[in-house]
Write a protein that holds these residues in place. Structure first.
Motif, short mmCIF file in Angstrom:
data_model
loop_
_atom_site.label_atom_id
_atom_site.label_comp_id
_atom_site.label_asym_id
_atom_site.label_seq_id
_atom_site.Cartn_x
_atom_site.Cartn_y
_atom_site.Cartn_z
N ALA A 168 32.21 139.96 140.33
CA ALA A 168 30.93 139.81 139.65
C ALA A 168 29.82 139.80 140.69
O ALA A 168 29.98 139.22 141.77
CB ALA A 168 30.90 138.53 138.83
N THR B 259 20.85 136.71 129.02
CA THR B 259 20.84 137.78 128.02
C THR B 259 20.70 137.19 126.62
O THR B 259 20.60 135.98 126.44
CB THR B 259 22.12 138.63 128.12
OG1 THR B 259 23.27 137.76 128.10
CG2 THR B 259 22.13 139.45 129.41
N LEU C 118 24.79 136.88 133.71
CA LEU C 118 24.21 137.40 132.47
C LEU C 118 23.80 136.27 131.53
O LEU C 118 23.63 136.47 130.34
CB LEU C 118 25.23 138.32 131.75
CG LEU C 118 25.76 139.51 132.56
CD1 LEU C 118 26.76 140.30 131.74
CD2 LEU C 118 24.61 140.41 133.02
N ASN D 215 32.95 140.82 133.09
CA ASN D 215 33.11 139.37 133.24
C ASN D 215 33.78 139.03 134.58
O ASN D 215 34.48 138.03 134.71
CB ASN D 215 33.91 138.76 132.08
CG ASN D 215 33.10 137.72 131.32
OD1 ASN D 215 31.97 137.40 131.68
ND2 ASN D 215 33.67 137.19 130.25
N VAL E 80 29.14 137.21 133.05
CA VAL E 80 28.75 137.88 134.31
C VAL E 80 29.07 139.36 134.18
O VAL E 80 29.79 139.77 133.25
CB VAL E 80 29.48 137.28 135.54
CG1 VAL E 80 29.02 135.86 135.81
CG2 VAL E 80 30.99 137.34 135.37
N ASN E 81 28.54 140.17 135.08
CA ASN E 81 28.73 141.61 134.98
C ASN E 81 30.12 142.05 135.47
O ASN E 81 30.97 141.22 135.78
CB ASN E 81 27.61 142.36 135.71
CG ASN E 81 27.68 142.20 137.23
OD1 ASN E 81 28.39 141.32 137.74
ND2 ASN E 81 26.97 143.05 137.95
N ASN E 82 30.30 143.35 135.54
CA ASN E 82 31.58 143.93 135.99
C ASN E 82 32.76 143.42 135.15
O ASN E 82 33.78 142.96 135.68
CB ASN E 82 31.82 143.69 137.48
CG ASN E 82 30.84 144.46 138.35
OD1 ASN E 82 30.28 145.48 137.92
ND2 ASN E 82 30.61 143.99 139.56
N THR F 95 22.98 134.35 140.48
CA THR F 95 23.21 135.67 141.06
C THR F 95 23.12 135.62 142.58
O THR F 95 23.94 136.21 143.29
CB THR F 95 22.21 136.70 140.50
OG1 THR F 95 22.45 136.87 139.10
CG2 THR F 95 22.33 138.04 141.20
N GLU G 256 29.66 138.76 127.37
CA GLU G 256 30.17 138.47 128.71
C GLU G 256 29.15 137.64 129.48
O GLU G 256 27.94 137.76 129.29
CB GLU G 256 30.51 139.77 129.43
CG GLU G 256 31.67 140.50 128.74
CD GLU G 256 31.96 141.88 129.31
OE1 GLU G 256 31.38 142.22 130.37
OE2 GLU G 256 32.76 142.62 128.71
N GLU H 9 26.37 139.65 139.32
CA GLU H 9 25.16 139.24 138.59
C GLU H 9 25.51 138.34 137.41
O GLU H 9 26.45 138.61 136.66
CB GLU H 9 24.44 140.49 138.08
CG GLU H 9 23.14 140.22 137.34
CD GLU H 9 22.51 141.50 136.80
OE1 GLU H 9 21.45 141.40 136.16
OE2 GLU H 9 23.09 142.60 137.01
#
Length: 457
Positions: free
Chosen positions: A239, A246, A243, A233, A229-231, A446, A227, A241
């Motif tokens: 979102a 990573t 990613l 994607n 971004v968080n949550n 972010t 993914e 944050e």
């Protein structure tokens, strides 16, 4: 704060965040848009409902859009659609903002896929699902891996329109000359590196070139099942944050830089047109590009070499993944009268019909969004003429729909792409390590995501 004032504030904030990035999905260069000046509008027949359709399809694709509209207008006598080309995607978004609070806006607007979060947050649209439910329209006729991108909370918010994904293009003649099997293209990062090394050492061409394009990074994440971004994607919630720093991102940039450092690949910058020109001239053996570029690349190589196509490569140890659809979709504006919205829905349904999708696919190179279009004789004949497109179809159908392949959503996606492109340049130009460049990019993205989120809460 009143609704219109709040929306205007959000739009103003977004226009500051969205910089002039011209998304290239394989379209030809765009002519200048026609301004909506008195006398240029389509004359509406008495007793018909007018629908205004704003789009960003330039070059030869403008004529294809105009033909689709003409087909619809000739098919019935109750609705008349006027198609208005508004420049590239960013130009179109600017004009949509300028139309706020007036009666000069469209009934339906085409918006690039990375503008989806913004369109939802703008409160300017009516979800396509509302019309689907009222009409009991069968959404299963759509390609699930295409409609999945535009589905949020089990609602289809917009109707897919022009859809593409990236594939690997390769020069079969250069493969043969280097002693490689032209019918067995590389499937992994490792295999691509080996093939590119072999071709480069032969001396006739550089093994590979990838344009510095943020879309490719997004796709190479999804192809690893990762993914962006968080949550979920950005699909389980806004979102908060990036990613991009990573493991998946570091793997991509480490591999890409190694290709450059070992002269297995070269760097021609950000323009996909430069990459395509080098490929068509036989100067590089492999490139990444949109499926929408296929016809142009095959035509430009005719009489010179045979073009092969393959799935997007991934690391040998990658998790299940696949490609994300690119392109744009159609959004219904909610400030138009109900009868106008209903008329626009009739036009949208017409565009999804197998015959119209077949015409669109054959003349533009974009995917049909409905499965039955592949049963049309014209599509079957086109596949015989351009068998390379079967690769794109197979790649789409073999993609497993999950949060990674459904695609990331964030309100500042256009600017995020440019930030990632800057990070790639820093790595390829030996200014930063892959981890440092992506750490810095993730931090900046972010921050911008969080600034955006504050405007919609």
């Amino acid at each position: 704060m009143g609704k219109m004032r709040w929306v205007s504030l959000l739009l103003a904030t977004m226009m500051l965040l969205i910089t002039a990035c011209n998304v290239n999905m394989g379209e030809e260069k765009k002519p200048q848009p026609t301004d909506n000046k008195p006398g240029t509008e389509t004359e509406v027949k008495a007793g018909t409902q007018k629908v205004v359709f704003w789009h960003a399809m330039g070059g030869a694709n403008t004529k294809v859009v105009d033909q689709l509209v003409a087909n619809f207008n000739e098919s019935q006598d109750k609705v008349q659609v006027e198609a208005v080309y508004q420049g590239n995607y960013d130009d179109l978004l600017s004009k949509l903002k300028a139309s706020m609070g007036t009666n000069d806006g469209p009934s339906v607007v085409q918006m690039y896929e990375i503008g989806s979060r913004f369109m939802i947050d703008s409160k300017l649209i009516k979800p396509m699902q509302d019309f689907i439910d009222t009409d009991k329209w069968d959404v299963s006729q759509l390609e699930s891996n295409i409609s999945g991108y535009y589905t949020f909370d089990n609602k289809l918010y917009s109707m897919p329109f022009n859809t593409s994904n990236p594939i690997l293009y390769y020069n079969k003649d250069l493969f043969k000359d280097a002693g490689l099997d032209p019918e067995n293209p590389p499937k992994t990062f490792e295999e691509l590196k080996e093939a590119a090394d072999t071709i480069s050492k032969k001396g006739k061409a550089v093994g590979a070139n990838f344009a510095i394009y943020g879309w490719f990074m997004e796709q190479l994440f999804a192809n690893q099942g990762a993914e962006y971004v968080n949550n979920g994607n950005g699909r389980d919630g806004l979102a908060t944050e990036s990613l991009v720093n990573t493991e998946a991102g570091v793997k991509v940039l480490t591999w890409w830089k190694d290709l450059i450092d070992t002269k297995a690949a070269n760097n021609l910058g950000r323009k996909t047109d430069d990459s395509k020109k080098a490929f068509s001239a036989g100067q590089v053996a492999m490139i990444l590009d949109s499926t929408a570029a296929l016809k142009g690349l095959v035509d430009s190589s005719t009489g010179k070499f045979e073009v092969g196509t393959a799935f997007l490569p991934k690391p040998a140890d990658a998790k299940d993944g696949g490609v994300i659809v690119g392109g744009a979709s159609l959004w219904m504006m909610n400030n138009r009268p109900d009868e106008e919205q209903k008329a626009a829905w009739e036009f949208i349904k017409f565009l999804t019909s197998p015959s119209q999708q077949a015409y669109w696919h054959i003349n533009t190179g974009y995917f049909p969004i409905t499965t039955k279009a592949y049963e049309e004789e014209s599509v079957k004949e086109n596949l015989k003429k351009f068998p390379q497109f079967q690769t794109a179809i197979d790649q789409l159908h073999q993609t497993k729909l999950n949060k990674a392949t459904q695609g990331a959503v964030m309100g500042v996606f256009p600017e995020a792409r440019q930030i990632v492109e800057g990070a790639i340049e820093e790595v390829l130009n030996n200014k930063k390590s892959p981890q440092q460049a992506l750490d810095d990019a993730a931090k900046e993205i972010t921050s911008k995501i969080q600034d955006y989120n504050r405007t919609v809460k």
